[in-house]
Structures are given as structure tokens and as C-alpha cells.
Design a protein around this motif. Structure first.
Motif, PDB file in Angstrom:
ATOM      1  N   ASN A  60       0.831  -1.200   0.000  1.00 36.19           N
ATOM      2  CA  ASN A  60       0.000   0.000   0.000  1.00 36.19           C
ATOM      3  C   ASN A  60       0.871   1.257   0.000  1.00 36.19           C
ATOM      4  O   ASN A  60       2.066   1.197   0.270  1.00 36.19           O
ATOM      5  CB  ASN A  60      -0.918  -0.015   1.233  1.00 36.19           C
ATOM      6  CG  ASN A  60      -1.923   1.112   1.210  1.00 36.19           C
ATOM      7  OD1 ASN A  60      -2.362   1.545   0.148  1.00 36.19           O
ATOM      8  ND2 ASN A  60      -2.286   1.611   2.380  1.00 36.19           N
ATOM      9  N   CYS A  90      -4.574   2.119  -1.379  1.00 41.88           N
ATOM     10  CA  CYS A  90      -5.899   1.744  -0.872  1.00 41.88           C
ATOM     11  C   CYS A  90      -6.877   2.905  -0.880  1.00 41.88           C
ATOM     12  O   CYS A  90      -8.085   2.702  -0.724  1.00 41.88           O
ATOM     13  CB  CYS A  90      -5.776   1.182   0.553  1.00 41.88           C
ATOM     14  SG  CYS A  90      -4.969  -0.427   0.613  1.00 41.88           S
ATOM     15  N   ALA A  96      -8.118  -0.825  -5.092  1.00 40.32           N
ATOM     16  CA  ALA A  96      -8.577  -1.782  -4.089  1.00 40.32           C
ATOM     17  C   ALA A  96      -9.452  -2.868  -4.696  1.00 40.32           C
ATOM     18  O   ALA A  96      -9.451  -4.013  -4.217  1.00 40.32           O
ATOM     19  CB  ALA A  96      -9.330  -1.052  -2.983  1.00 40.32           C
ATOM     20  N   LEU A 132      -8.312   0.006   3.296  1.00 35.58           N
ATOM     21  CA  LEU A 132      -8.591  -1.051   2.323  1.00 35.58           C
ATOM     22  C   LEU A 132      -9.970  -1.653   2.573  1.00 35.58           C
ATOM     23  O   LEU A 132     -10.747  -1.866   1.635  1.00 35.58           O
ATOM     24  CB  LEU A 132      -7.519  -2.135   2.406  1.00 35.58           C
ATOM     25  CG  LEU A 132      -7.748  -3.367   1.528  1.00 35.58           C
ATOM     26  CD1 LEU A 132      -7.839  -2.983   0.056  1.00 35.58           C
ATOM     27  CD2 LEU A 132      -6.643  -4.399   1.755  1.00 35.58           C
TER      28      LEU A 132
END
Length: 302
Positions: A60, A90, A96, A132
């Protein structure tokens, strides 16, 4: 200064995670793309290997990391058995949305409609697990904050009739073995500020930036850094940004926070604090130190 941070609630979080691991199909391990291995909790690897669970490693904050270095990390992880790796942000719903299909590919036996695919999101504090979760569910169900250890309890949600998500609290491990990892974690805001001294963290961060991102530093602060070390960089930032204490001296604490925040926000540029190669060099040096210490401790007669 060796940095350690293991709040009490993390012991119970680990115990609960071990119990839940028995009934999940895939572990989604969220890492900070700027420090993938430093932000990789060894306890998570131990738990999932004990249960033989595959892992999707989500790097991420890839929009803040050096893209060339991120590609090297993806190649590194994608060579590991039972592991897939993906780099994303994210905060971007489109990024995502790739996660469920990647998890499904790691557990093809859960694609027959008889049982839902059960995914558990894990990682250290402040790497984006709750972000997320919210992006996947398309609604705000998990509290998000720019401080570590916001989530304190597990939460389960149905992503669809065939997919379930479990969000877990951020978990550190009881002892950070490598000092450099502690500094990288602190610089990246994965450790509570009560456990660190900002100026020391900024000096260590400065050393890494000077070694690999000096043009970005010069552009950001309008200074020449060719002869600087980390301490001199913090002092130069203080002078350049007018950080002064009463009496006219440099306010190094304020300057340290400026440098740290500029790194965290991406204001300096897309930065990665470790690469697969620098990680191997660090581990090799650590192994030599351990061996030297062991040799010094042996009786001369051996």
C-alpha cells in the motif's frame, strides 16, 4: 536509541488472530510500499505458515514509494511460494477492487459456490488496513486515522454472498530486532510518537535520503547537501525554514517534524527507504555482528 513499541492490546489481538486464522482461506497482509520488509510483522508469517494459508501481500501507499524499487519488491515477493504481491493505493477504489480476484486465485477451491471465500486483513499499525476495508466495502465501516493503532478489535463483514472480510487490529511484534527497522517504522508513522524521539528519527531518515535521494532534497529545501550528514540536514532544514527557539537558536525538533512530515506526505518525492538489495546487505551485516559476538564470548580453549 533502539525503538520498541508493543501496546498491551496487541497481545490479545495476536491471540484472537491465531484463533481466526483457523477459519480463513487467505491472508491479506498490508505492507507500507516504502518499507515492505521493515513493515512485515514476522508473527503474521508464523501464524499463516502454521495454518498453511496463502498470502496476498498488498504494498500500500505505492503512490508515495519509488516505482522502480516497488517493482523490485514485487518480483521478490512473487517468487515466494504461496504468495502473490500487488502494489496499489488503498485510497483509490479502482486499485482496491483488484484485491478480491487476486485472493480468489490463491484459493481456487473456494470458487465453487459452496462456501464463501474468507479473507483476513492483517498488518502493522497505520499501513492502511482499515482504508482497504472501507474501499472494498464501498462504505465507511472501519475507523481510519493518521495515527497508529486506531483499530482495536476484529470486525467481520460480507463483501458479497461468496466473500467475507475480517479486519484485524494493527499488530507489532514484541521485539524489533534491527535498529534500522525501528527507525524506518517510526519515520513512516507506524510507531506511536510516545515511543520515539523525533529528532533522532529524522536524523536517521536524513541519512537514507542523502544516500539515495539527494536531488529531491535539494529541490525541496533549496540547499546543497553534498557534504551533509543526517544531523546537518536537520539543522539546514531548521535554518532554511526559520525554525528558531527563544534566544535565536535552531529549533531542531520543529525541523525534524518538517522533514518527517514531508517524507510521509510525499512532498519530497516518491521515496523508498529500503530495497531488496539494501535489505540483504543489512541482514548480512547483522549476521556477521552476531557471529563476531558469539566468537568473542567463546572460551579461548574452544
Amino acid at each position: 536509541m533502539a525503538i520498541q513499541w508493543f501496546p498491551g492490546h496487541m497481545t490479545s489481538a495476536r491471540r484472537k488472530a491465531a484463533e481466526t486464522m483457523a477459519v480463513v482461506d487467505v491472508v491479506i497482509e498490508v505492507l507500507d510500499a516504502r518499507i515492505p520488509e521493515a513493515s512485515c510483522n514476522p508473527m503474521i508469517g508464523d501464524l499463516r505458515r502454521h495454518r498453511q494459508r496463502p498470502c496476498l501481500k498488498v504494498l500500500n501507499k505505492a503512490d508515495l514509494a519509488d516505482p522502480v524499487v516497488t517493482e523490485a519488491w514485487l518480483a521478490h515477493y512473487n517468487h515466494q511460494p504461496g504468495v502473490k504481491a500487488v502494489a496499489l493505493s488503498c485510497k483509490k477504489a479502482g486499485d482496491a477492487s483488484r484485491v478480491p480476484a487476486l485472493c480468489q486465485s490463491l484459493a481456487p477451491h473456494r470458487d465453487d459456490g459452496t462456501k464463501p471465500l474468507r479473507m483476513m486483513i492483517m498488518g502493522i499499525p497505520n499501513v492502511g488496513k482499515s482504508t482497504l476495508m472501507n474501499a472494498l466495502l464501498k462504505r465507511r465501516v472501519a475507523k481510519v486515522g493518521d495515527e497508529p493503532a486506531v483499530t482495536k478489535q476484529q470486525q467481520r463483514f460480507d463483501l458479497s454472498p461468496r466473500m467475507a472480510l475480517i479486519d484485524t487490529p494493527g499488530m507489532m511484534w514484541p521485539k524489533i530486532e534491527h535498529d534500522s527497522d525501528g527507525y524506518m517504522l517510526a519515520a513512516s508513522h507506524a510507531i506511536g510518537r510516545n515511543a520515539v524521539i523525533d529528532e533522532e528519527v529524522a536524523v536517521e531518515l536524513g541519512c537514507i535520503l542523502l544516500a539515495r535521494y539527494s536531488p529531491e532534497l535539494e529541490k525541496r529545501y533549496g540547499i546543497s547537501v553534498s557534504t551533509m550528514d543526517g544531523q546537518a540536514l536537520v539543522e539546514a532544514v531548521a535554518a532554511r525554514r526559520g525554525c528558531r527557539i527563544k534566544g535565536g537558536g535552531l529549533d531542531l525538533e520543529k525541523a525534524a517534524l518538517i522533514l518527517l512530515n514531508d517524507y510521509r506526505s510525499g512532498a519530497i518525492g516518491r521515496i523508498s527507504l529500503e530495497t531488496p538489495d539494501t535489505r540483504q546487505v543489512m541482514l548480512a551485516a547483522h549476521a556477521r555482528r552476531v557471529e563476531d559476538a558469539a566468537s568473542s564470548a567463546r572460551p579461548a580453549s574452544e
